[in-house]
Design a protein around this motif. Structure first.
Motif, PDB file in Angstrom:
ATOM      1  N   ASP A 225       1.139  -1.228   0.148  1.00  0.00           N
ATOM      2  CA  ASP A 225       0.189  -0.196   0.236  1.00  0.00           C
ATOM      3  C   ASP A 225       0.778   0.836  -0.158  1.00  0.00           C
ATOM      4  N   ILE A 226       1.661   0.798   0.867  1.00  0.00           N
ATOM      5  CA  ILE A 226       3.020   2.496   1.390  1.00  0.00           C
ATOM      6  C   ILE A 226       3.026   2.586  -0.455  1.00  0.00           C
ATOM      7  N   ILE A 227       4.090   1.478  -1.267  1.00  0.00           N
ATOM      8  CA  ILE A 227       5.125   1.542  -2.860  1.00  0.00           C
ATOM      9  C   ILE A 227       3.571   1.951  -3.605  1.00  0.00           C
ATOM     10  N   CYS A 228       2.482   1.393  -3.058  1.00  0.00           N
ATOM     11  CA  CYS A 228       1.343   1.987  -4.907  1.00  0.00           C
ATOM     12  C   CYS A 228       0.925   3.106  -4.056  1.00  0.00           C
ATOM     13  N   ALA A 229       0.890   4.213  -3.050  1.00  0.00           N
ATOM     14  CA  ALA A 229      -0.203   5.715  -2.635  1.00  0.00           C
ATOM     15  C   ALA A 229       1.031   6.198  -3.030  1.00  0.00           C
ATOM     16  N   THR A 230       2.596   5.691  -3.577  1.00  0.00           N
ATOM     17  CA  THR A 230       3.472   6.820  -4.402  1.00  0.00           C
ATOM     18  C   THR A 230       3.300   6.256  -5.418  1.00  0.00           C
ATOM     19  N   ARG A 231       2.821   6.033  -6.503  1.00  0.00           N
ATOM     20  CA  ARG A 231       2.260   6.351  -7.428  1.00  0.00           C
ATOM     21  C   ARG A 231       0.989   6.815  -7.775  1.00  0.00           C
ATOM     22  N   ASP A 232      -0.294   6.414  -7.272  1.00  0.00           N
ATOM     23  CA  ASP A 232      -1.588   6.727  -7.232  1.00  0.00           C
ATOM     24  C   ASP A 232      -2.629   7.187  -6.259  1.00  0.00           C
ATOM     25  N   GLU A 246       6.135  13.404  -9.427  1.00  0.00           N
ATOM     26  CA  GLU A 246       5.802  12.803 -11.109  1.00  0.00           C
ATOM     27  C   GLU A 246       6.370  11.806 -11.226  1.00  0.00           C
ATOM     28  N   PHE A 247       6.943  10.684 -10.399  1.00  0.00           N
ATOM     29  CA  PHE A 247       6.904   9.165 -10.385  1.00  0.00           C
ATOM     30  C   PHE A 247       7.034   8.508  -9.870  1.00  0.00           C
ATOM     31  N   GLY A 248       6.492   7.868  -9.202  1.00  0.00           N
ATOM     32  CA  GLY A 248       6.342   6.727  -7.868  1.00  0.00           C
ATOM     33  C   GLY A 248       7.435   5.652  -7.774  1.00  0.00           C
ATOM     34  N   ALA A 249       7.587   4.713  -6.415  1.00  0.00           N
ATOM     35  CA  ALA A 249       8.644   4.141  -6.757  1.00  0.00           C
ATOM     36  C   ALA A 249       8.016   3.104  -7.384  1.00  0.00           C
ATOM     37  N   LEU A 286      13.003   4.530  -0.012  1.00  0.00           N
ATOM     38  CA  LEU A 286      12.078   5.505  -1.167  1.00  0.00           C
ATOM     39  C   LEU A 286      12.698   7.335  -1.487  1.00  0.00           C
ATOM     40  N   ARG A 287      13.532   7.298  -0.705  1.00  0.00           N
ATOM     41  CA  ARG A 287      14.292   8.689  -0.494  1.00  0.00           C
ATOM     42  C   ARG A 287      14.420   9.193  -1.926  1.00  0.00           C
ATOM     43  N   HIS A 288      15.627   8.011  -2.738  1.00  0.00           N
ATOM     44  CA  HIS A 288      16.184   7.755  -3.371  1.00  0.00           C
ATOM     45  C   HIS A 288      14.668   7.881  -4.998  1.00  0.00           C
ATOM     46  N   ARG A 289      13.407   7.023  -4.732  1.00  0.00           N
ATOM     47  CA  ARG A 289      12.543   6.120  -5.809  1.00  0.00           C
ATOM     48  C   ARG A 289      11.500   7.516  -6.073  1.00  0.00           C
ATOM     49  N   ILE A 290      11.463   8.221  -5.371  1.00  0.00           N
ATOM     50  CA  ILE A 290      10.482   9.011  -5.819  1.00  0.00           C
ATOM     51  C   ILE A 290      10.951  10.366  -6.210  1.00  0.00           C
ATOM     52  N   ILE A 291      10.115  10.610  -7.455  1.00  0.00           N
ATOM     53  CA  ILE A 291      10.635  12.018  -8.518  1.00  0.00           C
ATOM     54  C   ILE A 291       9.562  13.136  -8.022  1.00  0.00           C
ATOM     55  N   LEU A 292      10.046  13.929  -7.356  1.00  0.00           N
ATOM     56  CA  LEU A 292       8.806  15.103  -7.389  1.00  0.00           C
ATOM     57  C   LEU A 292       8.686  16.101  -8.703  1.00  0.00           C
ATOM     58  N   SER A 293       7.799  16.568  -9.370  1.00  0.00           N
ATOM     59  CA  SER A 293       7.277  17.593 -10.015  1.00  0.00           C
ATOM     60  C   SER A 293       8.466  18.226  -9.861  1.00  0.00           C
ATOM     61  N   TYR A 294       8.073  18.888 -10.892  1.00  0.00           N
ATOM     62  CA  TYR A 294       8.124  20.852 -11.338  1.00  0.00           C
ATOM     63  C   TYR A 294       8.359  21.658 -10.190  1.00  0.00           C
ATOM     64  N   GLU A 295       6.862  21.672 -10.021  1.00  0.00           N
ATOM     65  CA  GLU A 295       6.374  22.532  -8.991  1.00  0.00           C
ATOM     66  C   GLU A 295       6.647  21.714  -7.595  1.00  0.00           C
ATOM     67  N   ALA A 296       7.036  20.784  -7.729  1.00  0.00           N
ATOM     68  CA  ALA A 296       7.293  20.740  -5.899  1.00  0.00           C
ATOM     69  C   ALA A 296       8.351  21.126  -5.882  1.00  0.00           C
ATOM     70  N   GLN A 297       9.288  20.710  -6.442  1.00  0.00           N
ATOM     71  CA  GLN A 297      10.772  21.411  -6.369  1.00  0.00           C
ATOM     72  C   GLN A 297      10.750  22.903  -5.985  1.00  0.00           C
TER      73      GLN A 297
END
Length: 317
Positions: A225-232, A246-249, A286-297
């Motif tokens: 559930d934690i991993i899927c929550a990073t994607r959706d 932008e992209f989840g794990a 997870l910290r190196h696998r989640i890619i944040l959006s441009y807006e978040a950065q």
């Protein structure tokens, strides 16, 4: 568990030379016991190289260090096919990657062609030189360091390579008391000799024991559930994160979490996984696998804060 005593012996031996940095040491042990590569991020002088070198001595395995620089070539790491003038034949000269612990120092200093040389060995545990493939001896672990401060002359690691690291550990400064102990130790003339605690065969037995650590089906589903929550994020009531991620794990994150939490429980002396073990590792995985959006950065949103929101939202079984 009988082998918990062995783990404590290893930690106590490392403590002779390393002050503090318990999270880094635990991460290295987990990686070693589960075949997971580790990325260490921290400013210079935090004993990253010393810790890896000391661990190799304590567990009695081969250790090699490669300083990554912009002019480094793939052949400098994996080796090359060379022509022998005496025999008139081509021979394989193996590179430093043929070891048990490979320290890739300042890995983000080398260009993409060098990074790609590590992809095969990190996933397949084999190296291809010319038309020949060679298996790497077990255990094999890539321990990479990078400096978060200096960006000049540094390269961003490819996502495919980042995903091959089980953990990204952010190495922080020591406490004031620990700093005092470090300075005293460094300024004394006392030579510290580390003892070998275990053999390779005993290490393999520890790895087998970790496979028998129990994890409930509910906790396995909690991890998924934690991993899927990073994607959706929307499906988990985290609408705000859908604009920030932008992209989840990847599925590798789930696989690594399943393996790592068992090892974490083992290091704590338990033969079963608890929610605490998951909480201790979720950011490192997870910290190196989640890619944040441009807006978040642009808003200086931190990946660790995003992970906190996900963990807070999903109910612990």
């Amino acid at each position: 568990m009988n082998s918990f005593k062995t783990i404590m012996q290893i930690k106590n031996e490392l403590a002779k030379k390393i002050v503090g940095q318990e999270e880094m040491i635990d991460a290295l042990l987990i990686g070693l016991l589960t075949n997971g590569h580790i990325l260490l991020e921290g400013v210079p002088g935090l004993a990253k190289t010393t810790t890896v070198n000391s661990l190799a001595k304590v567990i009695n395995v081969d250790f090699k260090r490669v300083q990554f620089t912009p002019d480094l070539l793939p052949s400098d790491i994996i080796g090359a096919q060379i022509y022998d003038m005496k025999t008139g034949e081509f021979k394989i000269k193996k590179g430093p990657i043929f070891t048990n612990l490979l320290l890739a120092d300042e890995i983000n200093r080398a260009p993409a062609k060098v990074q790609s040389a590590l992809l095969e060995v990190m996933q397949e545990r084999q190296v291809t030189i010319a038309e020949n493939s060679f298996k790497i001896d077990k255990p094999f672990l890539v321990l990479a360091t990078q400096n978060p401060i200096e960006q000049e002359g540094a390269y961003t690691l490819p996502e495919a390579q980042l995903d091959r690291f089980m953990f990204k550990i952010v190495v922080s400064y020591n406490t004031k008391e620990q700093e005092y102990e470090i300075a005293k130790m460094a300024s004394s003339n006392e030579k510290i000799n580390l003892e070998k605690i275990i053999t390779k065969e005993e290490l393999f037995k520890l790895k087998d024991e970790i496979l028998n650590v129990h994890i409930d089906k509910e906790l396995e589903e909690y991890i998924v559930d934690i991993i899927c929550a990073t994607r959706d994020p929307k499906s988990y009531g985290l609408e705000e994160l859908s604009e920030q991620i932008e992209f989840g794990a990847s599925p590798r994150a789930t696989i690594d979490m399943f393996k790592a939490v068992k090892a974490q429980a083992y290091l704590r002396g338990n033969d079963y996984v608890s929610p605490i073990d998951i909480a201790l590792l979720v950011k490192n995985i997870l910290r190196h696998r989640i890619i944040l959006s441009y807006e978040a950065q642009a808003q200086d949103i931190n990946v660790d804060d995003v992970i906190d929101k996900i963990v807070e939202k999903i109910n612990i079984p």
